[in-house]
Design a protein around this motif. Structure first.
Motif, PDB file in Angstrom:
ATOM      1  N   GLU A 112      33.158  34.348  44.732  1.00 45.03           N
ATOM      2  CA  GLU A 112      33.896  35.129  43.737  1.00 45.03           C
ATOM      3  C   GLU A 112      34.615  34.188  42.774  1.00 45.03           C
ATOM      4  O   GLU A 112      35.301  33.250  43.201  1.00 45.03           O
ATOM      5  CB  GLU A 112      34.918  36.037  44.421  1.00 45.03           C
ATOM      6  N   LEU A 113      34.495  34.460  41.464  1.00 47.69           N
ATOM      7  CA  LEU A 113      35.036  33.548  40.457  1.00 47.69           C
ATOM      8  C   LEU A 113      35.784  34.312  39.377  1.00 47.69           C
ATOM      9  O   LEU A 113      35.296  35.320  38.861  1.00 47.69           O
ATOM     10  CB  LEU A 113      33.897  32.760  39.801  1.00 47.69           C
ATOM     11  N   VAL A 114      36.983  33.810  39.040  1.00 50.26           N
ATOM     12  CA  VAL A 114      37.688  34.235  37.834  1.00 50.26           C
ATOM     13  C   VAL A 114      37.641  33.071  36.862  1.00 50.26           C
ATOM     14  O   VAL A 114      37.913  31.923  37.240  1.00 50.26           O
ATOM     15  CB  VAL A 114      39.149  34.625  38.140  1.00 50.26           C
ATOM     16  N   ALA A 115      37.274  33.362  35.612  1.00 53.00           N
ATOM     17  CA  ALA A 115      37.180  32.310  34.603  1.00 53.00           C
ATOM     18  C   ALA A 115      37.598  32.861  33.253  1.00 53.00           C
ATOM     19  O   ALA A 115      37.521  34.065  33.001  1.00 53.00           O
ATOM     20  CB  ALA A 115      35.748  31.757  34.529  1.00 53.00           C
ATOM     21  N   ALA A 116      38.036  31.947  32.374  1.00 56.54           N
ATOM     22  CA  ALA A 116      38.375  32.310  31.000  1.00 56.54           C
ATOM     23  C   ALA A 116      38.092  31.136  30.093  1.00 56.54           C
ATOM     24  O   ALA A 116      38.237  29.975  30.487  1.00 56.54           O
ATOM     25  CB  ALA A 116      39.847  32.714  30.886  1.00 56.54           C
ATOM     26  N   GLY A 117      37.688  31.428  28.863  1.00 58.01           N
ATOM     27  CA  GLY A 117      37.584  30.432  27.805  1.00 58.01           C
ATOM     28  C   GLY A 117      38.817  30.538  26.937  1.00 58.01           C
ATOM     29  O   GLY A 117      39.129  31.621  26.419  1.00 58.01           O
TER      30      GLY A 117
END
Length: 225
Positions: A112-117
């Protein structure tokens, strides 16, 4: 998520529905294997959206940021395979950044991954680093549900090099990528809420790719360097 090496390539993209099967066949059977075969590339991964603004998050880890602007990689970008030429027109809403690992703490890998640019111009970047590195990342890392917390910053000059693969395509760039990984959905959902508040608290910070939740679909690791 344990980040191998010091370089990290982050790519977010939607894929047109009519090209989805072409994309999956190409990405699983040619593209990631080709990229990981480039000298200095260590691993490639693809994540699919659980609750995210863009369908796919794809990433590659490299020995160093220099590999990402080196001759071996640029040669591939300027000589796409026939299958690559078939798949690329289905990409849209794409952001791609070549980055350097700045902060990275990991206990292991999770699905499970949370990411943001993120864009953080001028003093906003220093303030955001202070807030994230000084408190939020350390506390998140101690959470039993979190596998890794990472922050990488963009080489804009390298990310905007024109290549044959980019020709005729609109590809966005941002200043940094934020990553938090867990083995279970609950901890990353909680991390997402916490980090959204932290990003909103710093004047000038925007998220060209908003915080999203993705799940691992595919990965290829180089077995020998």
């Amino acid at each position: 998520m344990t980040l191998f090496g010091e370089g990290f390539i982050a790519i977010w993209s939607d894929i047109r529905e009519e090209g989805l099967e072409t994309f999956y066949a190409w990405h699983d059977n040619e593209h990631v294997l080709e990229r990981v075969g480039i000298p200095g590339f260590l691993r490639g991964r693809r994540y699919v959206a659980v609750d995210a603004p863009v369908r796919f998050f794809m990433c590659y880890e490299t020995v160093s940021p220099e590999v990402q602007v080196g001759t071996d990689y640029l040669n591939r970008l300027n000589d796409p395979t026939p299958w690559t030429r078939q798949a690329l027109p289905y990409f849209y809403n794409t952001t791609r950044i070549l980055t350097r690992k700045i902060f990275s703490h990991a206990k292991g890998d999770g699905a499970e991954l949370v990411a943001a640019g993120i864009d953080a111009p001028g003093p906003a970047l220093a303030e955001l680093r202070r807030i994230l590195f000084g408190r939020h990342f350390s506390e998140l890392y101690l959470d039993h549900g979190i596998a890794g917390v990472h922050w990488c910053e963009t080489d804009r000059a390298g990310s905007t090099i024109e290549t044959a693969e980019k020709k005729g395509r609109s590809v966005g760039v941002c200043d940094a990528v934020l990553l938090v990984e867990s083995s279970r959905p609950g901890p990353v959902r909680a991390a997402r809420e916490r980090l959204a508040a932290a990003l909103a608290a710093v004047a000038g910070v925007t998220t060209p790719v908003p915080l999203g939740h993705w799940r691992l679909e595919y990965q290829k690791v180089k077995l020998a360097v």
